[in-house]
Design a protein around this motif. Structure first.
Motif, PDB file in Angstrom:
ATOM      1  N   ILE A  31       0.834  -1.214   0.000  1.00 57.14           N
ATOM      2  CA  ILE A  31       0.000   0.000   0.000  1.00 57.14           C
ATOM      3  C   ILE A  31       0.865   1.260   0.000  1.00 57.14           C
ATOM      4  O   ILE A  31       0.633   2.193  -0.772  1.00 57.14           O
ATOM      5  N   ILE A  32       1.849   1.276   0.864  1.00 59.01           N
ATOM      6  CA  ILE A  32       2.649   2.503   1.015  1.00 59.01           C
ATOM      7  C   ILE A  32       3.479   2.775  -0.248  1.00 59.01           C
ATOM      8  O   ILE A  32       3.652   3.920  -0.657  1.00 59.01           O
ATOM      9  N   GLU A  33       3.964   1.709  -0.860  1.00 60.21           N
ATOM     10  CA  GLU A  33       4.785   1.888  -2.060  1.00 60.21           C
ATOM     11  C   GLU A  33       4.072   2.615  -3.184  1.00 60.21           C
ATOM     12  O   GLU A  33       4.703   3.300  -3.990  1.00 60.21           O
ATOM     13  N   VAL A  34       2.756   2.455  -3.247  1.00 59.68           N
ATOM     14  CA  VAL A  34       2.023   3.137  -4.324  1.00 59.68           C
ATOM     15  C   VAL A  34       1.505   4.495  -3.852  1.00 59.68           C
ATOM     16  O   VAL A  34       0.715   5.136  -4.539  1.00 59.68           O
ATOM     17  N   GLY A  35       1.936   4.909  -2.666  1.00 63.56           N
ATOM     18  CA  GLY A  35       1.534   6.213  -2.157  1.00 63.56           C
ATOM     19  C   GLY A  35       0.273   6.164  -1.329  1.00 63.56           C
ATOM     20  O   GLY A  35      -0.262   7.200  -0.941  1.00 63.56           O
ATOM     21  N   GLY A  36      -0.200   4.962  -1.028  1.00 67.33           N
ATOM     22  CA  GLY A  36      -1.453   4.837  -0.276  1.00 67.33           C
ATOM     23  C   GLY A  36      -1.271   4.980   1.215  1.00 67.33           C
ATOM     24  O   GLY A  36      -0.148   5.160   1.710  1.00 67.33           O
ATOM     25  N   THR A  37      -2.372   4.905   1.901  1.00 66.77           N
ATOM     26  CA  THR A  37      -2.342   4.924   3.360  1.00 66.77           C
ATOM     27  C   THR A  37      -3.232   3.792   3.839  1.00 66.77           C
ATOM     28  O   THR A  37      -4.191   3.414   3.162  1.00 66.77           O
ATOM     29  N   LEU A  38      -2.901   3.249   5.003  1.00 63.69           N
ATOM     30  CA  LEU A  38      -3.707   2.149   5.527  1.00 63.69           C
ATOM     31  C   LEU A  38      -3.696   2.180   7.039  1.00 63.69           C
ATOM     32  O   LEU A  38      -2.764   2.719   7.645  1.00 63.69           O
ATOM     33  N   ASN A  39      -4.723   1.643   7.617  1.00 61.53           N
ATOM     34  CA  ASN A  39      -4.767   1.555   9.064  1.00 61.53           C
ATOM     35  C   ASN A  39      -5.979   0.721   9.452  1.00 61.53           C
ATOM     36  O   ASN A  39      -6.678   0.185   8.585  1.00 61.53           O
ATOM     37  N   ALA A  40      -6.247   0.672  10.742  1.00 59.01           N
ATOM     38  CA  ALA A  40      -7.398  -0.068  11.243  1.00 59.01           C
ATOM     39  C   ALA A  40      -7.726   0.476  12.619  1.00 59.01           C
ATOM     40  O   ALA A  40      -6.880   1.113  13.257  1.00 59.01           O
ATOM     41  N   PHE A  41      -8.960   0.263  13.072  1.00 55.95           N
ATOM     42  CA  PHE A  41      -9.297   0.645  14.437  1.00 55.95           C
ATOM     43  C   PHE A  41     -10.353  -0.294  14.998  1.00 55.95           C
ATOM     44  O   PHE A  41     -11.145  -0.883  14.271  1.00 55.95           O
ATOM     45  N   THR A  42     -10.293  -0.427  16.318  1.00 59.96           N
ATOM     46  CA  THR A  42     -11.181  -1.354  17.005  1.00 59.96           C
ATOM     47  C   THR A  42     -12.052  -0.589  17.981  1.00 59.96           C
ATOM     48  O   THR A  42     -11.551   0.237  18.750  1.00 59.96           O
ATOM     49  N   ASP A  43     -13.336  -0.883  17.949  1.00 58.66           N
ATOM     50  CA  ASP A  43     -14.292  -0.269  18.853  1.00 58.66           C
ATOM     51  C   ASP A  43     -14.954  -1.394  19.643  1.00 58.66           C
ATOM     52  O   ASP A  43     -14.604  -2.560  19.484  1.00 58.66           O
ATOM     53  N   SER A  44     -15.908  -1.047  20.484  1.00 57.00           N
ATOM     54  CA  SER A  44     -16.607  -2.113  21.201  1.00 57.00           C
ATOM     55  C   SER A  44     -17.477  -2.940  20.255  1.00 57.00           C
ATOM     56  O   SER A  44     -17.594  -4.154  20.416  1.00 57.00           O
ATOM     57  N   ASP A  45     -18.085  -2.310  19.241  1.00 54.98           N
ATOM     58  CA  ASP A  45     -19.070  -3.004  18.407  1.00 54.98           C
ATOM     59  C   ASP A  45     -18.561  -3.394  17.026  1.00 54.98           C
ATOM     60  O   ASP A  45     -19.269  -4.067  16.288  1.00 54.98           O
ATOM     61  N   PHE A  46     -17.392  -2.944  16.659  1.00 62.42           N
ATOM     62  CA  PHE A  46     -16.888  -3.269  15.326  1.00 62.42           C
ATOM     63  C   PHE A  46     -15.378  -3.081  15.260  1.00 62.42           C
ATOM     64  O   PHE A  46     -14.778  -2.458  16.148  1.00 62.42           O
ATOM     65  N   THR A  47     -14.798  -3.646  14.184  1.00 64.87           N
ATOM     66  CA  THR A  47     -13.403  -3.372  13.845  1.00 64.87           C
ATOM     67  C   THR A  47     -13.386  -3.010  12.360  1.00 64.87           C
ATOM     68  O   THR A  47     -14.072  -3.646  11.570  1.00 64.87           O
ATOM     69  N   ALA A  48     -12.632  -1.984  12.004  1.00 61.45           N
ATOM     70  CA  ALA A  48     -12.598  -1.546  10.610  1.00 61.45           C
ATOM     71  C   ALA A  48     -11.154  -1.491  10.120  1.00 61.45           C
ATOM     72  O   ALA A  48     -10.259  -1.040  10.841  1.00 61.45           O
ATOM     73  N   TYR A  49     -10.945  -1.972   8.893  1.00 64.64           N
ATOM     74  CA  TYR A  49      -9.633  -1.957   8.234  1.00 64.64           C
ATOM     75  C   TYR A  49      -9.789  -1.140   6.965  1.00 64.64           C
ATOM     76  O   TYR A  49     -10.761  -1.327   6.228  1.00 64.64           O
ATOM     77  N   PHE A  50      -8.860  -0.252   6.706  1.00 70.80           N
ATOM     78  CA  PHE A  50      -9.026   0.552   5.498  1.00 70.80           C
ATOM     79  C   PHE A  50      -7.699   0.858   4.806  1.00 70.80           C
ATOM     80  O   PHE A  50      -6.646   0.903   5.449  1.00 70.80           O
ATOM     81  N   SER A  51      -7.799   1.041   3.491  1.00 74.13           N
ATOM     82  CA  SER A  51      -6.675   1.519   2.676  1.00 74.13           C
ATOM     83  C   SER A  51      -7.251   2.499   1.672  1.00 74.13           C
ATOM     84  O   SER A  51      -8.311   2.250   1.102  1.00 74.13           O
ATOM     85  N   THR A  52      -6.554   3.597   1.453  1.00 79.97           N
ATOM     86  CA  THR A  52      -6.900   4.504   0.368  1.00 79.97           C
ATOM     87  C   THR A  52      -5.680   4.616  -0.533  1.00 79.97           C
ATOM     88  O   THR A  52      -4.562   4.818  -0.037  1.00 79.97           O
TER      89      THR A  52
END
Lengths: 440, 424
Positions: A78-99
């Motif tokens: 992801i980073i090599e193409v200039g993208g960004t990525l991360n994830a976060f955890t909450d009580s009711d969900f977990t989300a993973y993302f890349s742009t």
């Protein structure tokens, strides 16, 4: 309905694969990017004592290796193409993302398909990540705000998993075995329990085929979280005092509040907006995160303008199960916590005695309308909002809540305040600072 | 011929009163705008004994104008869907307003009113003073803030504009009166030396006319502000400063050096060296070694702050007390490694392409695109700076990167600070 709700990606496609994966596509032809999110309906709410923090630890582990992406390669791709990525955890969900820049849309899709059911979670990597997760927790513990909030939820809940923070308890992070973590992953992570959201510049028909190709072969795994027994009613006020390094007394009060699907939700959003200034679900830039000071809010005027506090905010997190409506304030130098507490309770009592004025209501409605207008700018924000509402309540949730919020009456807000701000459902944590910094 | 709508290409104009105007087309499809004023009113200009004055003045701008008290000001901003914010650094004050594109005339009008006609009500100054005193206490008690504060005090001699955080001391902020704010405002919030930056989806010519009409009230006779002179001596090398903060959970590590100014010819290579070392964590050497290989810390990064008058470069990590010394050794190893081991072709290619490829992400929203226009306006870069940026980054060689690091980070005089639950 607000203008933005009529202008946010209207051509959103929503469908489900045979293995249960929900898919939302929001084409934004002029976007320079594509943003890919996977939302799992699993968070600390699915944990139990002994395994608290597992969802968050899994969040870390999903960057540590899967069949086609060895450790480090997800980040690199992801980073090599200039993208960004991360994830976060909450009580009711977990989300993973890349742009990513739009020509690289396939890279995050490959990654998400690869790690949805086949992350490796090898013993050595789990062990190495244990200290990283502990370090993340310790970094948070340095801040009194974290300590107070963690204590507040522990005080207010005796059974429900909202009792612990998504980071997990320290003793559990130190104890959980790699085998337990793998078992937790196999149980909850899979297409049945996930929503894939893609927003940005792509051809929807072509993308649909690419998604089918990558995800349809995955097993129909991922246990859908079962309803949890409700937390027993509180029978009295609960209080705790913490002491530690800090600046001035910090105070957080939480009242038992209904879940997101409650008919009182629009009134609670209004109470939050009147007290703290932000309409949490209808603000530009996303529904989560921290808010800045709102100098016209009731708390700001009553506590900060009066010289009692330097910060004062309210927060009602939208949750699947009944949770807390909280108010937090940092005392001004030299002001004792008791005075701040008294001023907060005066404000909540006032809301339970008299409905807000028409002008005040009009102001928060305008704020919500303006917030939504800003909320769908760019692929990343669009994908965030679509996934957030889909995961918490389905496609129609945002529009339904927005319309109800715009109609909520002063009388309904008054009734909600009367039910909410009662001493029996109240928990209070006071953090008393101690000095002691000594230079070497 | 249709107007070009490329957010990477800005245009420059002059405003009445001497300020410069930078206009940037907004991202395609966006219905938002952002406008900023940057002026020479940062805390480096605090008079001796009145530390905190720049910060209080900046915050007080948001507390009402001669026409609108604070409540009325924010009611008006809310009504138009706007948001107004202010911040300071050692050199500049930065006021920014954002909102719907069709409200830009009203909202930039409010920005101009806030800038030119502040109210400076005594009760608002008292409120800001209380907030600053609490911020001062935070700088002493919270490990990350304390480490940062101590690093700067050890890097820069007394009187240097980069030495202090801008929050002042209890004594200095107690002394500040409304008349001090008015004087500071008169001296530092001038058109000359100031830059107005607007990112908007509309035609540039119309924008320029509107903004010139709105921003026409700056007195043209105010002199340009001259930068303060601080001691430029570099500190002698010393052992690590160990600051004991009982009750904190994590130790914060900082290693810093005085560094390059923005206009140094070495700056582009230094920026790339920072990418390699730790600016964006995931691919960087610090992240890979300290977090991914050793599991010692959740965060490990570097940051080059190259400003107009000078700069500083720092490495940071947060770790448990029992691992602090090991993490510190690894940070020091990476400092040495970068000085002797230039990136190989593959590492250099990866870092370059990552930096270049991130531009489309920065152009996703009005506020992220606006950030680039601010950089261009603040540092006087050419109109095509962002268009030319990929080529400039691709031209940087491994040897230039190494040179930028060696000259930009003086490891012989680096300062080390540990703050947290450690013994002295």
């Amino acid at each position: 309905m607000g203008r933005a709700l009529a202008t946010h990606p209207l051509v959103t496609r929503r469908y489900r694969l045979a293995n249960g994966l929900r898919v939302l596509l929001a084409p934004i032809p002029q976007s320079p990017t594509v943003s890919v999110w996977v939302w799992y309906s699993v968070g600390s709410r699915q944990e139990w004592p002994g395994i608290t923090g597992a969802s968050h630890w899994i969040e870390h582990m999903l960057f540590q290796g899967s069949p086609r992406y060895a450790k480090g390669e997800i980040d690199r791709a992801i980073i090599e193409v200039g993208g960004t990525l991360n994830a976060f955890t909450d009580s009711d969900f977990t989300a993973y993302f890349s742009t990513v820049p739009r020509e690289f849309w396939a890279v995050p899709l490959d990654i998400e398909a690869d790690r949805m059911t086949r992350a490796q979670l090898e013993d050595a990597e789990v062990e190495r990540e244990r200290t990283v997760v502990l370090s993340e927790r310790e970094g948070n513990e340095n801040w009194p705000q974290f300590r107070v909030e963690e204590e507040l939820y522990q005080l207010a809940f005796r059974q429900h998993p909202y009792r612990w923070d998504a980071l997990g308890r320290r003793e559990d992070i130190e104890r959980i075995t790699p085998a337990e973590l793998r078992e937790y992953y196999r149980r909850y992570y899979g297409p049945r329990n996930a929503t894939l959201v893609v927003a940005g510049a792509f051809d929807p028909a072509a993308l649909r085929g690419e998604i089918e190709r990558r995800f349809r072969g995955l097993p129909a795994s991922g246990e859908i979280p079962a309803p949890l027994p409700p937390e027993p009613a509180a029978r009295g006020e609960r209080r705790a005092t913490l002491r530690g390094p800090g600046t001035t007394p910090l105070l957080q009060i939480g009242w038992r509040a209904p879940a997101l699907d409650s008919p009182d939700t629009p009134a609670l959003l209004a109470l939050d907006a009147l007290l703290g200034g932000e309409v949490a679900l209808f603000r530009g830039g996303g529904a989560g995160g921290h808010r800045s000071d709102r100098p016209n809010s009731r708390l700001y005027r009553a506590l900060v303008d009066s010289g009692l506090a330097v910060r004062a905010t309210s927060h009602w997190p939208p949750r699947v199960d009944p949770s807390l409506f909280t108010i937090q304030a940092q005392a001004a130098p030299g002001v004792p916590a008791a005075k701040v507490e008294e001023a907060i309770l005066t404000q909540t009592e006032r809301l339970a005695r008299r409905p807000p004025s028409a002008r005040e209501l009009a102001e928060v409605r305008t704020r919500a309308r303006r917030g939504v207008e800003a909320a769908y700018e760019g692929a990343s924000r669009t994908a965030f909002r679509l996934g957030f509402f889909e995961t918490l309540g389905g496609r129609a949730l945002e529009g339904t809540l927005y319309r109800a919020f715009q109609r909520v009456s002063g009388q309904e807000i008054l009734e909600a305040a009367r039910h909410l701000f009662v001493a029996e459902g109240r928990s209070t944590v006071i953090y008393e600072p101690i000095g002691g910094a000594e230079d070497a | 011929m249709p107007e070009r709508r490329d957010p990477r290409r800005v245009s420059f104009h002059d405003l009445p009163g001497g300020a410069r105007l930078v206009v940037q087309p907004g991202p395609e499809g966006s219905h938002r705008f952002a406008a900023s004023y940057l002026g020479p009113a940062g805390h480096g200009f605090d008079p001796a004994g009145q530390e905190g004055l720049a910060e209080i003045t900046a915050e007080a701008l948001l507390a009402g104008t001669t026409r609108l008290d604070r409540a009325a000001l924010f009611r008006e901003i809310d009504r138009r869907g706007g948001a107004l914010a202010v911040s300071t650094d050692p050199e500049m004050v930065h006021l920014q307003v954002e909102g719907p594109a069709d409200e830009y005339v009203r909202l930039i009008g409010l920005l101009a009113e806030v800038l030119n006609s502040p109210r400076f009500a005594p009760h608002e100054i008292d409120r800001i003073r209380r907030e600053l005193v609490e911020a001062q206490l935070r700088e002493r008690q919270i490990a990350s803030l304390r480490a940062e504060t101590e690093l700067h005090r050890r890097l820069f001699p007394p009187g240097h504009p980069y030495r202090e955080s801008g929050a002042g001391t209890f004594r200095s902020v107690s002394r500040i009166r409304p008349s001090d704010l008015a004087t500071f405002h008169r001296r530092h919030y001038s058109g000359r030396g100031g830059v107005v930056i607007v990112t908007h989806p509309g035609p540039a010519a119309r924008l320029v006319r509107s903004v010139a009409q709105i921003m026409d009230r700056w007195p043209a006779d105010r002199p340009a502000t001259t930068p303060p002179t601080g001691g430029q001596r570099r500190p002698p090398s010393r052992g690590p400063a160990r600051i004991s903060l009982p009750g904190q959970s994590q130790v914060e590590l900082r290693i810093g050096s005085v560094s390059l100014a923005r206009h140094s010819p070495l700056y582009p290579a230094a920026e790339l060296a920072d990418e390699l070392l730790g600016r964006r964590p995931v691919l960087s050497r610090l992240f890979q070694v300290i977090r991914e290989r050793e599991g010692l810390a959740y965060h490990a990064s570097s940051q080059l702050s190259a400003l107009s008058w000078g700069g500083y470069w720092e490495l940071q990590a947060g770790t448990s007390p029992r691992q602090a010394d090991r993490a510190l050794r690894l940070l020091e190893d990476e400092i040495e490694r970068l000085a002797r081991e230039a990136p190989d072709a593959e590492e250099l290619r990866r870092i370059r392409e990552s930096a270049i490829g991130s531009i489309p992400l920065d152009l996703e929203t009005t506020s992220t695109a606006h950030h680039w226009a601010i950089e261009i306006g603040r540092y006087g870069y050419p109109e095509s700076y962002l268009v030319d940026w990929p080529e400039r980054i691709r031209a940087i060689t491994s040897a230039e990167l190494l040179e930028a690091w060696v000259k930009g980070f003086d490891s012989r005089h680096a300062v080390i600070v540990l703050a947290g639950p450690i013994s002295r």
